[in-house]
Design an enzyme around this catalytic site. Structure first.
Site, PDB file in Angstrom:
ATOM      1  N   HIS A  21      38.979  38.820  53.818  1.00 10.44           N
ATOM      2  CA  HIS A  21      39.419  37.490  54.206  1.00 10.44           C
ATOM      3  C   HIS A  21      40.846  37.243  53.911  1.00 10.44           C
ATOM      4  O   HIS A  21      41.386  36.791  53.056  1.00 10.44           O
ATOM      5  CB  HIS A  21      38.664  36.565  53.339  1.00 10.44           C
ATOM      6  CG  HIS A  21      38.611  35.208  53.689  1.00 10.44           C
ATOM      7  ND1 HIS A  21      37.623  34.073  53.913  1.00 10.44           N
ATOM      8  CD2 HIS A  21      39.799  34.173  53.849  1.00 10.44           C
ATOM      9  CE1 HIS A  21      38.114  33.031  54.378  1.00 10.44           C
ATOM     10  NE2 HIS A  21      39.562  33.250  54.229  1.00 10.44           N
ATOM     11  N   HIS A  23      44.732  35.139  55.602  1.00 15.02           N
ATOM     12  CA  HIS A  23      45.333  34.462  56.438  1.00 15.02           C
ATOM     13  C   HIS A  23      46.748  35.020  56.656  1.00 15.02           C
ATOM     14  O   HIS A  23      47.440  35.254  55.503  1.00 15.02           O
ATOM     15  CB  HIS A  23      45.504  32.901  56.071  1.00 15.02           C
ATOM     16  CG  HIS A  23      44.172  32.403  55.901  1.00 15.02           C
ATOM     17  ND1 HIS A  23      43.597  31.663  56.978  1.00 15.02           N
ATOM     18  CD2 HIS A  23      43.333  32.211  54.808  1.00 15.02           C
ATOM     19  CE1 HIS A  23      42.522  31.113  56.534  1.00 15.02           C
ATOM     20  NE2 HIS A  23      42.369  31.470  55.366  1.00 15.02           N
ATOM     21  N   LYS A 106      34.336  32.851  62.790  1.00 19.75           N
ATOM     22  CA  LYS A 106      34.388  32.091  61.655  1.00 19.75           C
ATOM     23  C   LYS A 106      33.958  30.585  61.552  1.00 19.75           C
ATOM     24  O   LYS A 106      34.645  29.950  62.557  1.00 19.75           O
ATOM     25  CB  LYS A 106      35.925  32.023  61.053  1.00 19.75           C
ATOM     26  CG  LYS A 106      36.088  31.041  60.112  1.00 19.75           C
ATOM     27  CD  LYS A 106      35.779  31.601  58.847  1.00 19.75           C
ATOM     28  CE  LYS A 106      36.018  30.629  57.445  1.00 19.75           C
ATOM     29  NZ  LYS A 106      37.014  30.939  56.604  1.00 19.75           N
ATOM     30  N   HIS A 143      33.004  29.129  56.018  1.00 22.44           N
ATOM     31  CA  HIS A 143      33.512  28.329  55.141  1.00 22.44           C
ATOM     32  C   HIS A 143      32.422  27.217  54.369  1.00 22.44           C
ATOM     33  O   HIS A 143      32.186  26.345  55.441  1.00 22.44           O
ATOM     34  CB  HIS A 143      34.826  27.571  55.681  1.00 22.44           C
ATOM     35  CG  HIS A 143      35.433  26.724  54.652  1.00 22.44           C
ATOM     36  ND1 HIS A 143      36.620  26.887  54.131  1.00 22.44           N
ATOM     37  CD2 HIS A 143      35.001  25.712  54.042  1.00 22.44           C
ATOM     38  CE1 HIS A 143      37.080  26.224  53.210  1.00 22.44           C
ATOM     39  NE2 HIS A 143      36.122  25.117  53.035  1.00 22.44           N
ATOM     40  N   HIS A 181      34.589  33.188  50.389  1.00 22.68           N
ATOM     41  CA  HIS A 181      35.341  32.840  49.005  1.00 22.68           C
ATOM     42  C   HIS A 181      34.271  31.778  48.243  1.00 22.68           C
ATOM     43  O   HIS A 181      34.589  30.670  48.238  1.00 22.68           O
ATOM     44  CB  HIS A 181      36.600  31.992  49.506  1.00 22.68           C
ATOM     45  CG  HIS A 181      36.537  30.786  50.620  1.00 22.68           C
ATOM     46  ND1 HIS A 181      35.703  30.039  50.608  1.00 22.68           N
ATOM     47  CD2 HIS A 181      37.412  31.022  51.716  1.00 22.68           C
ATOM     48  CE1 HIS A 181      35.917  29.277  51.712  1.00 22.68           C
ATOM     49  NE2 HIS A 181      36.948  30.063  52.478  1.00 22.68           N
ATOM     50  N   ALA A 270      46.283  23.102  51.202  1.00 25.02           N
ATOM     51  CA  ALA A 270      45.610  23.788  50.307  1.00 25.02           C
ATOM     52  C   ALA A 270      45.771  25.441  50.700  1.00 25.02           C
ATOM     53  O   ALA A 270      45.882  25.697  51.826  1.00 25.02           O
ATOM     54  CB  ALA A 270      44.105  23.534  50.493  1.00 25.02           C
TER      55      ALA A 270
END
Ligand code: DOR
Ligand code: ZN
Length: 350
Positions: A21, A23, A106, A143, A181, A270
């Site tokens: 995972h 970014h 996702k 998520h 997560h 965030a």
């Protein structure tokens, strides 16, 4: 391979890990963050929450090429691409995605986090696409937070399990789902008790910190991410899950870089940037739990096995050696402040 350990383990050799995972953003940012990840990991699952989001196989392939162009010469690193689920992602895009090597889709509930405005407003709108994914063997990466403002921020993951995830699982019994997560005891328990089609990724920061970290000596925006850090009982449940040896739990950094001035802001973004020291932070967390022998499974085996991909073949070496994390990295025109910038860390990848 067995991790090579002595009684006071000072050197740990493990199979090259993967980050399930991540970014990496786009443009000039790639040149800062991709080398950090490529230095440690063989592969990474690349999140599609760009602006605009990655919603076609063609866009995923183009994004993959831009990421590969930022891998330093001589390093081998494979970005594993994903699509962003929207209310109208066409079911027939799934076959094209699979043929292009895209491995997962996702799910961001609309409004849950950074660049999630295009996310899903009602899961039922996506059912044709989820059916196609279940058939094609693409994973759904979740998520897992509800978004309604009347649910307390700290309860949004637990409420998501009951109101969204359980019904979804019932309607798609053979869809492979990664609960991304995870941050709560409830999520760790849900995944532990679920069947072989459900797994979870866990970040290093959720293993190392509880929510006090955001408020110690003043508000500390670099510890703010979503789902937000929770209280200590939850951190302990995550450490237990990660270090248990249970193959349902694996490494996903959720390293999420933002320009420093947008985190140190009246409404700060965030995301914690951890790719600069990812394996160092995980080693610290596993060491603190007396579970360095479980790090290799968590970091290098469980994720690949769940995704149905071959395990990596090379190795990396971690050494117990104090070093100081840089305070900042250049990030295009801006600055990037990594988690633990200026702090000494006890483990180092050599
Ligand atoms: O903290 C986060 N940052 N959580 C997310 O879900 C998204 C991520 C980002 O893209 O910055
Ligand atoms: Zn993320």
């Amino acid at each position: 391979m067995n991790p090579m350990q002595n009684s006071q383990t000072n050197t740990l050799t493990i199979t090259r890990p993967d980050d399930w995972h991540l970014h990496v953003r786009d443009g000039a940012a790639l040149n800062t963050v991709v080398p950090h990840t490529a230095a440690q990991f063989g592969r990474a699952i690349i999140m599609p929450n760009l602006k605009p989001p990655v919603t076609t196989a063609e866009q995923a392939l183009a994004y993959k090429a831009r990421i590969q162009a930022a891998v330093p010469a001589g390093m081998s690193f494979e970005p594993l691409m994903t699509l962003y689920l929207t209310d109208n992602l066409p079911a027939d895009e799934i076959a094209r995605a699979r043929d292009a090597g895209v491995v997962a889709v996702k799910l961001y509930p609309a409004g849950a986090t950074t660049n999630s405005d295009a996310g899903v407003t009602d899961l039922r709108k996506t059912y044709k696409t989820l059916e196609a994914m279940q058939k094609a063997g693409l994973l759904l990466l979740v998520h897992g937070e509800v978004t309604s403002s009347d649910i307390d921020l700290f309860d949004r993951e637990a409420v998501f399990i009951d109101t969204q995830l359980k019904p979804l699982r019932k309607d798609f019994p053979e869809l492979k789902i990664v609960f991304e997560h995870i941050t709560t005891q409830e999520a760790a328990q849900y995944v532990t008790e679920s069947d072989c089609f459900t797994a979870a990724s866990i970040t290093a920061h959720h293993l190392l910190y509880n929510r006090n970290a955001i408020f110690t000596g003043g508000i500390r925006p670099h510890y703010y991410c979503l789902p937000v850090l929770k209280r200590e009982t939850h951190r302990l449940a995550l450490v237990q899950a990660a270090t248990s040896g249970n193959a349902k739990f694996f490494l996903g950094t959720d390293s999420a870089p933002h320009p420093a001035h947008l985190k140190e802001h009246a409404s700060g973004c965030a995301g914690c940037y951890t790719a600069h020291a990812a394996m160092e932070l995980y080693a610290q967390a596993f060491d603190a739990a007396g579970a360095l022998d479980k790090l290799e499974g968590f970091a290098s085996f469980h994720g690949a096995d769940f995704y149905g991909l071959p395990r990596n073949t090379g190795t990396i070496i971690l050494r117990r050696e104090s070093w100081t994390v840089p305070e900042t990295f250049a990030f295009g025109e801006a600055q990037l402040k990594p988690l633990c910038g200026g702090d000494a860390l006890p483990w180092r990848v050599v």
